[in-house]
Design a protein around this motif. Structure first.
Motif, PDB file in Angstrom:
ATOM      1  N   LEU A   1       4.833  -4.051   6.382  1.00 44.12           N
ATOM      2  CA  LEU A   1       3.729  -4.003   7.331  1.00 44.12           C
ATOM      3  C   LEU A   1       4.032  -4.580   8.704  1.00 44.12           C
TER       4      LEU A   1
ATOM      5  N   GLN B   1       2.720  -2.519  11.747  1.00 44.62           N
ATOM      6  CA  GLN B   1       1.422  -2.906  12.299  1.00 44.62           C
ATOM      7  C   GLN B   1       1.516  -3.472  13.709  1.00 44.62           C
TER       8      GLN B   1
ATOM      9  N   TYR C   1      -3.821   0.271  -1.802  1.00 40.68           N
ATOM     10  CA  TYR C   1      -4.201   0.604  -0.433  1.00 40.68           C
ATOM     11  C   TYR C   1      -3.040   1.221   0.349  1.00 40.68           C
ATOM     12  N   TRP C   2      -1.845   0.633   0.244  1.00 39.19           N
ATOM     13  CA  TRP C   2      -0.729   1.131   1.075  1.00 39.19           C
ATOM     14  C   TRP C   2       0.181   2.114   0.348  1.00 39.19           C
TER      15      TRP C   2
ATOM     16  N   LYS D   1       0.754   5.329   2.131  1.00 40.15           N
ATOM     17  CA  LYS D   1       1.642   5.239   3.282  1.00 40.15           C
ATOM     18  C   LYS D   1       3.092   5.093   2.846  1.00 40.15           C
TER      19      LYS D   1
ATOM     20  N   GLU E   1      -0.078   1.582  11.396  1.00 42.12           N
ATOM     21  CA  GLU E   1       0.680   2.343  10.400  1.00 42.12           C
ATOM     22  C   GLU E   1      -0.026   3.647  10.041  1.00 42.12           C
ATOM     23  N   TRP E   2      -1.346   3.690  10.197  1.00 38.57           N
ATOM     24  CA  TRP E   2      -2.082   4.901   9.821  1.00 38.57           C
ATOM     25  C   TRP E   2      -2.016   5.981  10.898  1.00 38.57           C
TER      26      TRP E   2
ATOM     27  N   SER F   1       2.322  10.134   6.444  1.00 34.57           N
ATOM     28  CA  SER F   1       2.529   9.503   5.141  1.00 34.57           C
ATOM     29  C   SER F   1       3.524  10.343   4.357  1.00 34.57           C
TER      30      SER F   1
END
Ligand code: HEM
Ligand SMILES: [Cu+2]
Lengths: 597, 197
Positions: free
Chosen positions: A128, A132, A443-444, A447, A546-547, A551
């Motif tokens: 991250l 991020q 959650y990740w 990604k 990151e979003w 992905s």
């Protein structure tokens, strides 16, 4: 405009070479450089993930062994007797006390150093931080790769210690002297020595990571990414890295001294030679207390990230969250004595440690309050990551409250070294760190692997975990207050504990279900990795950088073009905007004003 | 980009500066090294304070000889600074580094002699209570650091010979010399608490 000028490519050598993504896009790297000695923070994160999940299974099985012995101390396990040497199991296959000592020692060691820390810091720190803050990679990719391989090496050392003469370390993860530094007491000179070396190498791994994280966060943020626009995960990992940097070397010093006591005949912790067993406790807990925050701060960062996304609201009190974490980190260095109230410590000093410990509960409470404030009146989406994050908040309250009991010296004199402590540890570490690790993985995952995990099975996993963790760990408060000590192989040997045995059996059966429920997670994880539905770039409609990437993120160098950041990460449901989220690299409409910061 | 956007972005971060970053990383590393020694030195102080007859009768440390070695080590920090200056002035720091390496090696050599002398007197890790424990552990850990420092300096010296510091990039030299100064400072503390206290 000067402020948003493209960062210029870095010079060769130590710094990341991939600021210009096209440099890398064109030359393919071999299997060795891609999967094994990779310098890409995303691949290193995945290496950490798989290794640490393997250790999660190891640590979990050890825990099952511990619980089995406590509930059924004399019931043999057929087959163990020909698998394991005679100092571990009896001829019939009953686990002997020495093996029991190994089981709980290595359970804690594995879970702390090889599961929770690598998962929170190795996996999510690596994955991250650069994404991020809009950076192409970590500051020192070489040391990042080194960090993973030192971790793997220390893991091999710890696993090997089971097979040396005498078996693995058996003096508790806290390795108190004189038990730990006298082979005559711990019965496993080699196992305990390997423990010291393994912990030392593991520490080196943490340090290379910490160095990287701190340097990266300070030096490599994208234009516009001011410190107070960083996602709280990054803040948490940054503060954690500072703790690692200053606390872990002290454990390294202590472990070296212990190693020398064991193998070179020094007398550091040896009263007979003028040494001081209490010195070990001071050194260990000077590290140990910051260590528990090392294991919870990143988890707190994760929940602070997930709650606003699924409540569709800005995080409540962003700055307070940051200052609370900083406060916890600083105070964390002056409370270590609360582990030593029964060590014969001066009563005034013990009062000081009591008070400083209770003060630490204040920033913890601020954070809890802010999490609740974040969810309050939000339009909550109960996805799997959200459920785990909410589960964390509730479990952390229980663990924090038992912490305050123990912080009070008179109470601690009574509950110290009982199962009450074990209950506390598990509410904060399982209910805190592990629940958030699950939240973060759900959650990740899209990604990281480009596919979604299965929601239904995720929720089933959540509910079974939540229910059975409470059935497992809550009654530990009761047996603890009932007088049951930690680290005893056979409670039924003690007259006053026999009445508690039914509760112990209940705990063990719940623990077995809790352990088995992990299977649901593993199946979901590996199935989804290959067969899950393809993930869109921003499946949760979140704001952090990151979003904004595809992905999975495949580019070594992350961003085609260095992003520019216009505002903080938690601008959800901003009135006047077209959608209810606002990625950090999208400017506000000129006519819209932000309320808070 | 329009003024509105500019206002939103704010001052932002300067473009990444690799030289600054490498030095920064080195400082974080040294901070953790300092904590390693803080643990060892803290242990020494605690043990010593709790023990009135800390240095057993019969143990005589060669204070003057070690003082000389200390002077050599401190001096080598200055020759190292000289090397850094030269590199910054685009001159090859070959000689300065060579002298630093020699001085560092002299220090190590002295330590080897001292250890072997003590060993022959019957003083070793496992004798004489906590004094010997701390003495050998502290000087041993420090000596290991000096040894690594010398290796780093040798590497820097070879880079210098190969002309690698002719340009603007002398990160490696900077880091090696930061490390060297650190080792030097730690030694002053160790020397003070072991030999002079
Ligand atoms: C409100 C915050 C907290 C307070 C006041 C608190 C207080 C304490 C105290 C006084 C003890 C020592 C009890 C004894 O041994 O007699 C203790 C033990 C422990 N705490 Fe906490 N704690 C807090 C939060 C946490 C967190 C967040 C974690 C980890 C994530 C944690 C992990 C542990 C562990 C692992 C031990 C036991 C160590 C051992 O003896 O093996 N605590 N806590
Ligand atoms: Cu603590």
């Amino acid at each position: 405009m000067a402020a948003v000028a493209e960062p210029r490519p870095l010079e060769s050598g130590v710094a990341p070479v991939a600021l210009d993504p096209h440099v890398h896009a064109h030359h393919e790297q071999g299997i060795f450089r891609t999967y094994i000695w990779s310098h890409d923070h995303k691949m290193i994160a995945k290496q950490y993930l798989l290794t640490a999940l393997f250790f999660l299974i190891v640590g979990g099985l050890l825990a099952m062994g511990v619980r089995y012995k406590i509930a059924f101390p004399n019931v043999p396990i057929y087959g163990l007797n020909w698998l394991l040497p005679s100092y571990m199991v009896s001829e019939e296959g009953v686990i002997l006390p020495q093996m029991y000592n190994m089981l709980f020692t290595m359970h804690a060691t594995v879970m702390v150093f090889f599961v929770v820390m690598p998962l929170l810091i190795g996996v999510f720190g690596n994955y991250l931080i650069p994404l991020q803050i809009g950076a192409p990679d970590m500051a020192f990719p070489f040391f990042n790769a080194l960090s993973y391989w030192l971790y793997a090496l220390s893991g091999v050392m710890i696993l090997c210690s089971f097979f040396v003469d005498g078996g693995a370390a058996a003096g508790g993860w806290t390795s108190y002297a004189p038990l730990s530094n006298n082979a005559a007491y711990n019965l496993t000179q080699k196992g305990q020595s390997l423990w010291c070396l393994g912990i030392f190498v593991n520490g080196l791994s943490s340090l290379s990571g910490a160095m990287n994280y701190i340097t990266t966060v300070i030096n490599m943020r994208a234009p516009g990414m001011r410190m107070f626009r960083m996602p709280l995960t990054v803040w948490a990992l940054f503060i954690t890295a500072l703790l690692l940097l200053l606390a872990v070397p002290v454990l390294g010093a202590a472990a070296s001294m212990l190693y020398l006591d064991l193998n070179f005949g020094t007398h550091f912790f040896q009263a007979s030679g003028g040494g001081d067993p209490l010195l070990w406790q001071h050194l260990f807990w000077f590290f140990g207390h910051p260590e528990v925050y090392i294991m919870i701060l990143p988890a707190m960062g994760i929940s602070s990230e997930i709650l606003p996304v699924f409540a569709r609201k800005p995080v409540f009190g962003y700055r307070a969250m940051v200052w609370a974490m900083a406060g916890i980190a600083i105070l964390g260095f002056i409370v270590w004595g609360h582990h030593m109230f029964v060590s014969g410590m001066n009563i005034t000093l013990s009062a000081v440690f009591s008070v400083s410990t209770m003060i630490i509960a204040v920033p913890s409470a601020i954070k809890t309050f802010n999490w609740m404030g974040t969810v309050w009146r939000g339009s909550v989406r109960f996805t799997t990551p959200m459920l785990f994050a909410l589960g964390f908040v509730s479990m952390f309250v229980i663990g924090g409250l038992s912490g305050i009991f123990m912080a009070s010296t008179p109470v601690d004199l009574f509950v110290h070294h009982t199962y009450f402590i074990v209950a506390h540890i598990h509410y904060v570490l399982f209910g805190g760190s592990i629940l958030n690790i699950y939240a973060a993985i759900y959650y990740w995952f899209p990604k990281m692997f480009g596919r979604m995990m299965n929601e239904t099975w995720g929720r089933i996993h959540f509910w079974i975990t939540l229910i059975f963790m409470n059935l497992t760990f809550f009654p530990m408060h009761n047996v603890g207050l009932g007088g049951m000590m930690r680290r005893i192989a056979d409670p039924t040997q003690y007259e006053h504990l026999r009445a508690l045995q039914p509760i112990n059996i209940f705990i063990t059966l719940s623990a077995f279900v809790l352990g088995a429920s992990t299977l649901i997670f593993f199946v979901n994880f590996f199935y989804s990795m290959f067969k899950g539905p393809k993930a869109p770039p921003n499946p949760w409609e979140a704001n952090t950088l990151e979003w904004t990437l595809p992905s999975p993120v495949t580019l070594h160098g992350n961003f085609e073009k260095t992003p520019t950041v216009y505002h903080g990460p938690y601008e959800y449901s901003v009135p006047g905007m077209d959608k209810d989220f606002l990625p950090q690299d999208e400017p506000l409409k000129p006519e819209v004003k932000l309320g808070g910061h | 980009m329009d003024a509105h956007a500019t206002a939103l972005i704010g001052p932002g971060l300067n473009p990444v500066q690799p030289n600054r970053m490498v030095r920064f990383g080195m400082f974080t590393f040294l901070a953790s090294e300092a904590m390693l020694f803080a643990g060892l030195i803290g242990g020494y102080i605690v043990l010593r304070l709790s023990n009135p007859n800390y240095i057993p009768a019969g143990v005589h440390l060669p204070v003057l000889q070690t003082l000389a070695a200390t002077a050599v080590l401190v001096g080598s920090s200055f020759t190292c600074i000289w090397g850094e200056r030269q590199a910054r002035a685009h001159k090859r720091p070959t000689w300065a580094l060579f002298i630093t390496i020699v001085m560092g090696s002299l220090f190590l050599l002295n330590q080897v002699f001292e250890w072997s002398h003590l060993y022959h007197e019957g003083i070793w890790f496992n004798t004489y209570g906590t004094f010997a424990s701390s003495f050998f552990t502290l000087t041993g850990f420090h000596g290991l650091h000096v040894f690594i420092g010398v290796l780093l300096l040798i590497a820097a010296w070879m880079l210098s010979l190969a002309g690698k510091f002719d340009g603007n990039n002398h990160n490696f030299l900077d880091c090696a010399s930061l490390y060297w100064h650190f080792v030097d400072i730690v030694w002053i503390v160790v020397f003070a608490i072991i030999y002079l206290w």
